[in-house]
Design an enzyme around this catalytic site. Structure first.
Site, PDB file in Angstrom:
ATOM      1  N   SER A  14       0.820  -1.215   0.000  1.00 54.65           N
ATOM      2  CA  SER A  14       0.000   0.000   0.000  1.00 54.65           C
ATOM      3  C   SER A  14       0.857   1.269   0.000  1.00 54.65           C
ATOM      4  O   SER A  14       1.786   1.409   0.791  1.00 54.65           O
ATOM      5  CB  SER A  14      -0.924   0.014   1.215  1.00 54.65           C
ATOM      6  OG  SER A  14      -1.658   1.220   1.211  1.00 54.65           O
ATOM      7  N   SER A  16      -0.733   4.209   0.329  1.00 57.67           N
ATOM      8  CA  SER A  16      -1.546   5.215   1.023  1.00 57.67           C
ATOM      9  C   SER A  16      -0.829   5.844   2.225  1.00 57.67           C
ATOM     10  O   SER A  16      -0.877   7.065   2.388  1.00 57.67           O
ATOM     11  CB  SER A  16      -2.885   4.619   1.465  1.00 57.67           C
ATOM     12  OG  SER A  16      -3.632   4.262   0.331  1.00 57.67           O
ATOM     13  N   THR A  61      -9.506  -1.724   2.126  1.00 55.98           N
ATOM     14  CA  THR A  61      -9.095  -2.307   0.847  1.00 55.98           C
ATOM     15  C   THR A  61      -9.330  -3.808   0.856  1.00 55.98           C
ATOM     16  O   THR A  61     -10.004  -4.344   1.753  1.00 55.98           O
ATOM     17  CB  THR A  61      -7.637  -1.895   0.523  1.00 55.98           C
ATOM     18  OG1 THR A  61      -7.334  -2.328  -0.807  1.00 55.98           O
ATOM     19  CG2 THR A  61      -6.621  -2.481   1.491  1.00 55.98           C
ATOM     20  N   LYS A  65     -13.818  -4.530   1.335  1.00 55.55           N
ATOM     21  CA  LYS A  65     -14.648  -3.397   0.891  1.00 55.55           C
ATOM     22  C   LYS A  65     -16.147  -3.692   1.004  1.00 55.55           C
ATOM     23  O   LYS A  65     -16.941  -2.784   1.210  1.00 55.55           O
ATOM     24  CB  LYS A  65     -14.292  -3.010  -0.542  1.00 55.55           C
ATOM     25  CG  LYS A  65     -12.930  -2.339  -0.635  1.00 55.55           C
ATOM     26  CD  LYS A  65     -12.626  -1.858  -2.040  1.00 55.55           C
ATOM     27  CE  LYS A  65     -11.226  -1.240  -2.058  1.00 55.55           C
ATOM     28  NZ  LYS A  65     -10.885  -0.653  -3.352  1.00 55.55           N
ATOM     29  N   ASP A 101     -13.186   5.405  -4.654  1.00 52.36           N
ATOM     30  CA  ASP A 101     -12.602   4.801  -5.867  1.00 52.36           C
ATOM     31  C   ASP A 101     -13.326   5.324  -7.101  1.00 52.36           C
ATOM     32  O   ASP A 101     -12.704   5.637  -8.121  1.00 52.36           O
ATOM     33  CB  ASP A 101     -12.744   3.269  -5.848  1.00 52.36           C
ATOM     34  CG  ASP A 101     -11.863   2.614  -4.802  1.00 52.36           C
ATOM     35  OD1 ASP A 101     -10.793   3.169  -4.494  1.00 52.36           O
ATOM     36  OD2 ASP A 101     -12.245   1.536  -4.304  1.00 52.36           O
ATOM     37  N   ALA A 127     -13.096  -7.908 -14.063  1.00 52.01           N
ATOM     38  CA  ALA A 127     -14.426  -8.053 -13.453  1.00 52.01           C
ATOM     39  C   ALA A 127     -14.327  -8.219 -11.939  1.00 52.01           C
ATOM     40  O   ALA A 127     -15.211  -8.785 -11.309  1.00 52.01           O
ATOM     41  CB  ALA A 127     -15.160  -9.240 -14.080  1.00 52.01           C
ATOM     42  N   GLY A 129     -13.170  -6.336  -7.991  1.00 52.63           N
ATOM     43  CA  GLY A 129     -13.692  -5.226  -7.202  1.00 52.63           C
ATOM     44  C   GLY A 129     -13.433  -3.870  -7.861  1.00 52.63           C
ATOM     45  O   GLY A 129     -14.316  -3.000  -7.881  1.00 52.63           O
ATOM     46  N   ALA A 130     -12.242  -3.692  -8.403  1.00 50.69           N
ATOM     47  CA  ALA A 130     -11.909  -2.414  -9.031  1.00 50.69           C
ATOM     48  C   ALA A 130     -12.789  -2.201 -10.267  1.00 50.69           C
ATOM     49  O   ALA A 130     -13.337  -1.113 -10.481  1.00 50.69           O
ATOM     50  CB  ALA A 130     -10.436  -2.390  -9.417  1.00 50.69           C
TER      51      ALA A 130
HETATM   52  P1  ATR Z   1      -9.425  -5.995  -7.607  1.00 52.33           P
HETATM   53  O1  ATR Z   1     -10.276  -5.774  -6.390  1.00 52.33           O
HETATM   54  O2  ATR Z   1      -8.130  -5.228  -7.586  1.00 52.33           O
HETATM   55  O3  ATR Z   1     -10.182  -5.764  -8.856  1.00 52.33           O
HETATM   56  P2  ATR Z   1      -9.716  -8.853  -7.930  1.00 52.33           P
HETATM   57  O4  ATR Z   1     -11.114  -8.780  -7.449  1.00 52.33           O
HETATM   58  O5  ATR Z   1      -8.846  -9.977  -7.478  1.00 52.33           O
HETATM   59  O6  ATR Z   1      -8.929  -7.541  -7.565  1.00 52.33           O
HETATM   60  O7  ATR Z   1      -9.748  -8.827  -9.550  1.00 52.33           O
HETATM   61  C1  ATR Z   1      -8.608  -8.957 -10.325  1.00 52.33           C
HETATM   62  C2  ATR Z   1      -8.962  -8.851 -11.801  1.00 52.33           C
HETATM   63  O8  ATR Z   1      -7.755  -9.027 -12.567  1.00 52.33           O
HETATM   64  C3  ATR Z   1      -9.935  -9.920 -12.302  1.00 52.33           C
HETATM   65  O9  ATR Z   1     -10.653  -9.398 -13.385  1.00 52.33           O
HETATM   66  C4  ATR Z   1      -8.970 -11.016 -12.764  1.00 52.33           C
HETATM   67  O10 ATR Z   1      -9.502 -11.896 -13.708  1.00 52.33           O
HETATM   68  P3  ATR Z   1     -10.319 -13.220 -13.234  1.00 52.33           P
HETATM   69  O11 ATR Z   1     -11.689 -12.742 -12.846  1.00 52.33           O
HETATM   70  O12 ATR Z   1     -10.328 -14.097 -14.432  1.00 52.33           O
HETATM   71  O13 ATR Z   1      -9.556 -13.799 -12.074  1.00 52.33           O
HETATM   72  C5  ATR Z   1      -7.895 -10.191 -13.406  1.00 52.33           C
HETATM   73  N1  ATR Z   1      -6.589 -10.877 -13.477  1.00 52.33           N
HETATM   74  C6  ATR Z   1      -5.706 -11.039 -12.484  1.00 52.33           C
HETATM   75  N2  ATR Z   1      -4.615 -11.714 -12.926  1.00 52.33           N
HETATM   76  C7  ATR Z   1      -4.821 -11.967 -14.250  1.00 52.33           C
HETATM   77  C8  ATR Z   1      -4.067 -12.602 -15.292  1.00 52.33           C
HETATM   78  N3  ATR Z   1      -2.854 -13.131 -15.056  1.00 52.33           N
HETATM   79  N4  ATR Z   1      -4.611 -12.663 -16.524  1.00 52.33           N
HETATM   80  C9  ATR Z   1      -5.828 -12.137 -16.780  1.00 52.33           C
HETATM   81  N5  ATR Z   1      -6.593 -11.517 -15.852  1.00 52.33           N
HETATM   82  C10 ATR Z   1      -6.105 -11.432 -14.603  1.00 52.33           C
END
Ligand code: ATR
Length: 281
Positions: A14, A16, A61, A65, A101, A127, A129-130
């Site tokens: 982090s 922050s 975070t 969340k 955010d 897809a 949280g962000a």
């Molecule tokens: P955050 O809250 O930061 O969005 P998260 O909920 O873990 O974290 O989501 C991570 C995102 O990055 C998801 O869309 C994930 O895809 P999946 O839903 O298929 O897991 C994507 N992501 C992370 N690593 C990836 C990789 N190596 N290739 C493709 N997509 C990836």
């Protein structure tokens, strides 16, 4: 002394604390921003304690969340629909939940990217949280269309259904013709995956895979470390305009800071502190 901090688990990278503390110090506030790494069994208690007078509030975070929502006394209206909180404010013993955010994403897009997304065609990669906060903010801002592409399409479909987008949003399978067409036609491409992040297993990778970067789009990568990600490098080479993730991080933090202190956040100081820390990492 008053305190704010970030609640998450784990909390290794982090930034922050660095830029929030720099802001407190710059304004001469007797306030400290701490890392509150909190295991799941302690979250209830940690949040409860924020009602004490010495706490301004907290950032929240991954992975809390959504978890903190029922622990709060009041929610700012957009948070009720989004169902995720990243900022808690202690208002005289009442805990109010906000989501900065969405504010940070939009402010960075408008102020640093120079783009108003109203009426624009947008492709969103991710897809999680962000992506959820960003999709919500974009639909509220009146985009013409939103195409969500994710490694796990089922998760993208779940996100889509929870947004109630009223026909303006859809899911395209990665590497499908539909995805290629949406990318070729979009005005704005947002990467909300963690792909390309320094120190992660996908460091050095580009979330677009083999797809070409749309040269007339603004390409907005919310990954802020490195500041120039593989996606942004490819986008620049293709002639597209680019926006990195650092402004979103700083603007969301600045909005939290203003909610806690009632004072204008010193944006330049926050940017400078964050850049220095990123340069050293
Ligand atoms: P955050 O809250 O930061 O969005 P998260 O909920 O873990 O974290 O989501 C991570 C995102 O990055 C998801 O869309 C994930 O895809 P999946 O839903 O298929 O897991 C994507 N992501 C992370 N690593 C990836 C990789 N190596 N290739 C493709 N997509 C990836």
């Amino acid at each position: 002394m008053v305190y704010a901090g970030i609640i998450g688990y784990p909390l290794r990278h982090s930034l922050s604390p660095v830029f929030q503390q720099a802001a407190f110090d710059h304004l001469g506030l007797a306030a400290r921003y701490e890392l509150w790494e909190t295991p799941p069994e302690s979250v209830d208690n940690k949040v409860k304690r924020l009602r004490r007078p010495r706490y301004l509030g907290a950032n929240v975070t991954i992975p809390y969340k959504e978890v903190v929502v029922p622990l709060l006394d009041e929610l700012e209206p957009p948070v009720r629909a989004l169902g995720a909180v990243n900022t808690v404010v202690n208002r005289e013993g009442r805990l109010v939940g906000y989501n900065t955010d969405t504010i940070g994403f939009m402010l960075a897009l408008r102020e640093e990217g120079g783009v108003d997304p109203e009426g624009q065609r947008v492709v969103l990669l991710g897809a999680g949280g962000a992506a959820r906060a960003i999709a919500f903010a974009l639909l509220q801002a009146g985009v013409a269309s939103l195409t969500i592409i994710n490694r796990t399409p089922e998760r993208a479909r779940r996100l889509l259904h929870s947004l109630e987008p009223g026909g303006r949003a859809g899911v395209a399978e990665q590497d499908s013709q539909e995805a290629s067409e949406a990318l070729a036609r979009c005005h704005l491409l947002v990467n909300a995956t963690s792909v390309g992040m320094k120190h992660s297993s996908s460091e050095g990778e580009c979330p677009l895979g083999e797809e070409p970067v749309p040269p007339s789009a603004l390409v907005y990568d919310i990954v802020y470390s490195p500041e120039v990600t593989p996606l942004l490098r490819r986008a620049t080479e293709a002639g597209a305009r680019v926006l990195g993730g650092l402004p979103m991080l700083i603007y969301q933090g600045a909005a939290s800071f203003e909610l806690w202190t009632g004072q204008k956040a010193p944006l330049n100081i926050m940017f400078k502190a964050a850049r220095a820390a990123l340069g050293a990492s």
